[in-house]
Design a protein around this motif. Structure first.
Motif, PDB file in Angstrom:
ATOM      1  N   LYS A   1       0.866  -1.179   0.000  1.00 50.61           N
ATOM      2  CA  LYS A   1       0.000   0.000   0.000  1.00 50.61           C
ATOM      3  C   LYS A   1       0.902   1.228   0.000  1.00 50.61           C
ATOM      4  O   LYS A   1       1.785   1.351   0.850  1.00 50.61           O
ATOM      5  N   VAL A   2       0.690   2.128  -0.976  1.00 56.30           N
ATOM      6  CA  VAL A   2       1.557   3.295  -1.123  1.00 56.30           C
ATOM      7  C   VAL A   2       0.741   4.569  -1.286  1.00 56.30           C
ATOM      8  O   VAL A   2      -0.459   4.536  -1.557  1.00 56.30           O
ATOM      9  N   SER A   3       1.434   5.681  -1.129  1.00 54.60           N
ATOM     10  CA  SER A   3       0.880   6.989  -1.472  1.00 54.60           C
ATOM     11  C   SER A   3       1.775   7.585  -2.547  1.00 54.60           C
ATOM     12  O   SER A   3       2.990   7.394  -2.522  1.00 54.60           O
ATOM     13  N   VAL A   4       1.148   8.268  -3.501  1.00 55.45           N
ATOM     14  CA  VAL A   4       1.881   8.917  -4.590  1.00 55.45           C
ATOM     15  C   VAL A   4       1.427  10.374  -4.624  1.00 55.45           C
ATOM     16  O   VAL A   4       0.234  10.653  -4.669  1.00 55.45           O
ATOM     17  N   ALA A   5       2.408  11.289  -4.585  1.00 58.45           N
ATOM     18  CA  ALA A   5       2.076  12.712  -4.582  1.00 58.45           C
ATOM     19  C   ALA A   5       3.142  13.490  -5.343  1.00 58.45           C
ATOM     20  O   ALA A   5       4.310  13.088  -5.374  1.00 58.45           O
ATOM     21  N   PRO A   6       2.747  14.604  -5.948  1.00 57.89           N
ATOM     22  CA  PRO A   6       3.750  15.453  -6.602  1.00 57.89           C
ATOM     23  C   PRO A   6       4.730  15.972  -5.560  1.00 57.89           C
ATOM     24  O   PRO A   6       4.389  16.121  -4.387  1.00 57.89           O
ATOM     25  N   ASP A   7       5.959  16.259  -5.978  1.00 57.66           N
ATOM     26  CA  ASP A   7       6.941  16.752  -5.017  1.00 57.66           C
ATOM     27  C   ASP A   7       6.899  18.265  -4.874  1.00 57.66           C
ATOM     28  O   ASP A   7       7.674  18.836  -4.126  1.00 57.66           O
ATOM     29  N   ASP A   8       5.987  18.937  -5.578  1.00 57.38           N
ATOM     30  CA  ASP A   8       5.859  20.391  -5.419  1.00 57.38           C
ATOM     31  C   ASP A   8       4.441  20.731  -4.958  1.00 57.38           C
ATOM     32  O   ASP A   8       4.099  20.449  -3.838  1.00 57.38           O
ATOM     33  N   THR A   9       3.632  21.303  -5.809  1.00 57.92           N
ATOM     34  CA  THR A   9       2.264  21.621  -5.404  1.00 57.92           C
ATOM     35  C   THR A   9       1.420  20.361  -5.444  1.00 57.92           C
ATOM     36  O   THR A   9       1.632  19.490  -6.269  1.00 57.92           O
ATOM     37  N   GLY A  10       0.487  20.219  -4.531  1.00 54.02           N
ATOM     38  CA  GLY A  10      -0.361  19.046  -4.485  1.00 54.02           C
ATOM     39  C   GLY A  10       0.165  17.938  -3.603  1.00 54.02           C
ATOM     40  O   GLY A  10      -0.445  16.888  -3.478  1.00 54.02           O
TER      41      GLY A  10
END
Length: 128
Positions: free
Chosen positions: A68-77
């Motif tokens: 189970k992972v989370s994926v997010a932009p490294d700047d905005t968001g």
């Protein structure tokens, strides 16, 4: 400069497409039947890369298929990550099956994220 633009436009127009298009009448549910007939591959197709996967490093970071992972932009968001199960990982992209919503999804979905500019982390369990 204009010649470069025309040459570039010609080059891009001649590239082969990686997608398959199907014309479907939107007035019926034929599209849903066709999508349901397609089974998602166990191994998600990844963009070919000249660099081998960093399997040992990814494993040390807890990034193994099924995690189970989370994926997010490294700047905005970055404060609003997408959660799901890791399906595949390469130096170029991350593929996850999104976390199930309260209502059942009609089809099996896979989300592809570029690796560059995104942070992939194993979900942390609650300590409560």
């Amino acid at each position: 400069m204009h010649r470069w633009f025309l040459d570039m436009r010609k080059f891009l127009a001649e590239l082969s497409s990686m997608e398959t298009r199907r014309e479907i009448d939107s007035s019926d549910d034929e599209w849903l039947t066709q999508i349901k007939m397609y089974e998602a591959a166990a191994d998600a197709p990844l963009v070919p890369t000249p660099v081998q996967a960093h399997e040992e490093l990814d494993a040390k970071n807890g990034l193994l298929p099924g995690t189970k992972v989370s994926v997010a932009p490294d700047d905005t968001g970055r404060d609003d990550p997408t959660f799901g199960t890791l399906i595949a990982l390469s130096p170029e992209e991350v593929v996850i099956k999104p976390q199930e919503l309260e209502s059942k999804a009609l089809v099996d979905v896979r989300l592809h994220f570029p690796r560059l500019g995104f942070v992939v982390q194993p979900q942390r369990s609650s300590r409560l």
